[in-house]
Design a protein around this motif. Structure first.
Motif, short mmCIF file in Angstrom:
data_model
loop_
_atom_site.label_atom_id
_atom_site.label_comp_id
_atom_site.label_asym_id
_atom_site.label_seq_id
_atom_site.Cartn_x
_atom_site.Cartn_y
_atom_site.Cartn_z
N VAL A 187 46.25 40.23 -84.02
CA VAL A 187 46.26 39.52 -82.73
C VAL A 187 46.62 38.06 -82.95
O VAL A 187 47.44 37.49 -82.21
CB VAL A 187 44.88 39.65 -82.04
CG1 VAL A 187 44.78 38.72 -80.85
CG2 VAL A 187 44.62 41.07 -81.60
N LEU A 200 56.78 42.99 -80.57
CA LEU A 200 56.91 41.58 -80.17
C LEU A 200 58.39 41.17 -80.13
O LEU A 200 58.85 40.56 -79.16
CB LEU A 200 56.14 40.70 -81.16
CG LEU A 200 56.41 39.20 -81.08
CD1 LEU A 200 55.81 38.61 -79.82
CD2 LEU A 200 55.88 38.49 -82.29
N MET A 238 54.94 36.52 -70.50
CA MET A 238 54.47 36.60 -71.90
C MET A 238 53.38 37.68 -72.01
O MET A 238 52.39 37.64 -71.27
CB MET A 238 53.92 35.23 -72.31
CG MET A 238 53.78 35.10 -73.80
SD MET A 238 53.33 33.43 -74.27
CE MET A 238 54.81 32.54 -73.86
N PRO A 239 53.54 38.64 -72.90
CA PRO A 239 52.55 39.74 -72.95
C PRO A 239 51.20 39.29 -73.48
O PRO A 239 51.11 38.42 -74.34
CB PRO A 239 53.20 40.74 -73.91
CG PRO A 239 54.22 40.00 -74.66
CD PRO A 239 54.62 38.81 -73.86
N LEU A 260 50.30 37.78 -83.71
CA LEU A 260 51.12 38.02 -82.51
C LEU A 260 51.07 36.81 -81.58
O LEU A 260 52.11 36.40 -81.04
CB LEU A 260 50.61 39.27 -81.78
CG LEU A 260 50.89 40.61 -82.46
CD1 LEU A 260 50.11 41.73 -81.80
CD2 LEU A 260 52.38 40.92 -82.42
N LYS A 261 49.90 36.23 -81.41
CA LYS A 261 49.78 35.06 -80.54
C LYS A 261 50.59 33.89 -81.09
O LYS A 261 51.30 33.20 -80.34
CB LYS A 261 48.31 34.65 -80.41
CG LYS A 261 47.57 35.47 -79.36
CD LYS A 261 46.15 34.98 -79.24
CE LYS A 261 45.39 35.79 -78.21
NZ LYS A 261 43.96 35.50 -78.24
N TRP A 267 48.60 40.09 -75.74
CA TRP A 267 48.53 41.00 -76.88
C TRP A 267 47.15 41.61 -77.08
O TRP A 267 47.04 42.76 -77.50
CB TRP A 267 48.99 40.28 -78.16
CG TRP A 267 50.47 40.08 -78.13
CD1 TRP A 267 51.15 38.92 -77.97
CD2 TRP A 267 51.48 41.10 -78.21
NE1 TRP A 267 52.50 39.13 -77.95
CE2 TRP A 267 52.72 40.46 -78.10
CE3 TRP A 267 51.44 42.47 -78.35
CZ2 TRP A 267 53.93 41.16 -78.14
CZ3 TRP A 267 52.63 43.18 -78.39
CH2 TRP A 267 53.86 42.52 -78.29
N GLU A 268 46.16 40.84 -76.74
CA GLU A 268 44.80 41.35 -76.92
C GLU A 268 44.57 42.61 -76.06
O GLU A 268 44.08 43.63 -76.53
CB GLU A 268 43.78 40.28 -76.57
CG GLU A 268 42.55 40.38 -77.41
CD GLU A 268 41.87 39.03 -77.60
OE1 GLU A 268 42.41 38.01 -77.14
OE2 GLU A 268 40.79 39.02 -78.20
N THR A 276 54.22 34.57 -80.66
CA THR A 276 54.63 34.50 -79.26
C THR A 276 54.80 33.04 -78.82
O THR A 276 55.74 32.72 -78.09
CB THR A 276 53.57 35.18 -78.36
OG1 THR A 276 53.34 36.48 -78.85
CG2 THR A 276 54.02 35.24 -76.92
N ARG A 288 60.78 40.21 -76.79
CA ARG A 288 61.50 38.93 -76.64
C ARG A 288 62.92 39.17 -76.14
O ARG A 288 63.49 38.36 -75.45
CB ARG A 288 61.57 38.22 -77.98
CG ARG A 288 60.38 37.38 -78.26
CD ARG A 288 60.53 36.71 -79.59
NE ARG A 288 59.46 35.80 -79.85
CZ ARG A 288 59.14 35.36 -81.04
NH1 ARG A 288 59.84 35.76 -82.09
NH2 ARG A 288 58.16 34.52 -81.22
#
Lengths: 192, 167
Positions: free
Chosen positions: A42, B41, B1-2, A45-46, B4-5, A49, B45
């Protein structure tokens, strides 16, 4: 595993496949990945992103939306076509060089009757007039007619290049004739 | 923006099940699980994701198949992993369990040997139970092609299982 003889081999095979699929599908799976793996994933990924992706040219092309990609492709193709057309036009319009690499002085690049004279002795005529004289070399009568027509203008006292023009083309006509004779002697048609 | 959690919470179990089912190896499945989300991910994008579960199952299947093929490329690792027992199940008898494990192991080998597209279609249809339409959308092929690929894959797998059975 079924051993029933009434069943054909393909149905046995299908049953075996179905059974294997069911077994694999229903095989027990241990609980998901460890929590620390999930947490670090996580976080990664954050971070990714939020980070601005650094893309090279190919990456940027790949990341474009389909419409933009199409427009960019069309623009690139148009630019390539312009370059090719420009190059072709330059090659066609340029005078070219003789065998020694010296730039040709006169005449169109295509369809010129080759001259055995050194280029430096060629008369300095406007291009259109030069082309007309070249065409007139097809026959002595036509050349005579042209020289007679331009006789007044080509008089040496009025035009220092006049004598040069007349003698140049007469010489050229003579040489063409000689060459035609020699070629016919070898079984070939006229050169001009 | 996804988010993710939430995506991980919602679809993580499906991805884990898909990867573990094919790989049957905890460490491999963990690595594959992470790879799937990192690839997702990158894909998100490039274009907007409309069907997260479909995309994740497709990517998970693809990555797991890649690892399975690599594993079957090296014989020693293949042996050690394929002989490792399946987790305990409701099947009682040791003979039945052995036969079951053998069949599953043969199926995994068969799937790893299939051409990439056939293997993906086979797994998405047979293990993930996705519809022809869903598979066609995810793989960007015609639904008819899904049927053709699945038929070929089943035929090939059936042949391998029969050969293994006859040995």
């Amino acid at each position: 595993m079924s051993n029933d003889p009434s069943k054909d081999s393909s149905s046995i095979e299908n049953e075996r496949v179905d059974r294997a699929i069911n077994l694999l599908r229903e095989a027990p799976v241990p609980p998901g990945p460890p929590a620390e793996v999930v947490n670090s994933l996580v976080a990664t990924l954050k971070a990714r992103t939020n980070a601005t992706p650094r893309l090279n040219v190919i990456g940027r092309l790949g990341a474009m939306r389909p419409f933009t990609k199409r427009v960019a492709t069309a623009a690139a193709l148009a630019a390539a076509a312009c370059v090719l057309i420009g190059l072709a036009a330059w090659l066609i319009s340029s005078a070219g060089t003789n065998g020694a690499g010296t730039r040709q002085k006169q005449g169109p690049a295509v369809g010129v009757i080759s001259t055995p004279h050194p280029v430096a002795t060629a008369p300095d005529l406007p291009e259109a007039e030069w082309a007309a004289y070249c065409r007139a070399l097809q026959s002595p009568e036509a050349l005579d007619r042209m020289l007679a027509r331009d006789a007044a203008r080509l008089q040496p006292e009025k035009n220092p290049a006049g004598r040069n023009v007349r003698s140049f083309f007469m010489d050229l006509l003579e040489e063409n004739r000689n060459e035609n004779h020699s070629m016919r002697g070898r079984g070939a048609g006229p050169v001009v | 923006m996804p988010e993710w959690e939430s995506i991980l919470n919602e679809h993580g179990p499906v991805v884990w099940r898909t990867t573990y089912r094919l790989l049957n190896h905890h460490a491999d499945a963990c690595d594959c699980f992470q790879e799937v989300f990192l690839e997702a991910l990158e894909l998100s994008r490039r274009e907007e994701v409309r069907n997260w579960p479909g995309l994740l199952r497709k990517v998970a299947t693809r990555r797991a198949l890649d690892r399975l093929r690599k594993r079957h490329g090296s014989a020693s690792q293949h042996q050690s992993l394929e002989r490792s027992p399946e987790p305990a199940s409701a099947n009682p008898g040791p003979v039945a369990l052995a036969e079951r494990n053998e069949l599953i192991s043969r199926l995994r080998q068969g799937v790893a040997k299939l051409p990439a597209m056939q293997a993906e279609v086979f797994c998405l249809r047979c293990f993930e139970e996705m519809s022809y339409q869903e598979i066609a959308e995810e793989l960007r092929i015609e639904p008819n092609s899904v049927g053709v690929l699945l038929h070929r894959a089943r035929g090939q797998v059936g042949e391998w299982l029969r050969e293994a059975h006859d040995e």
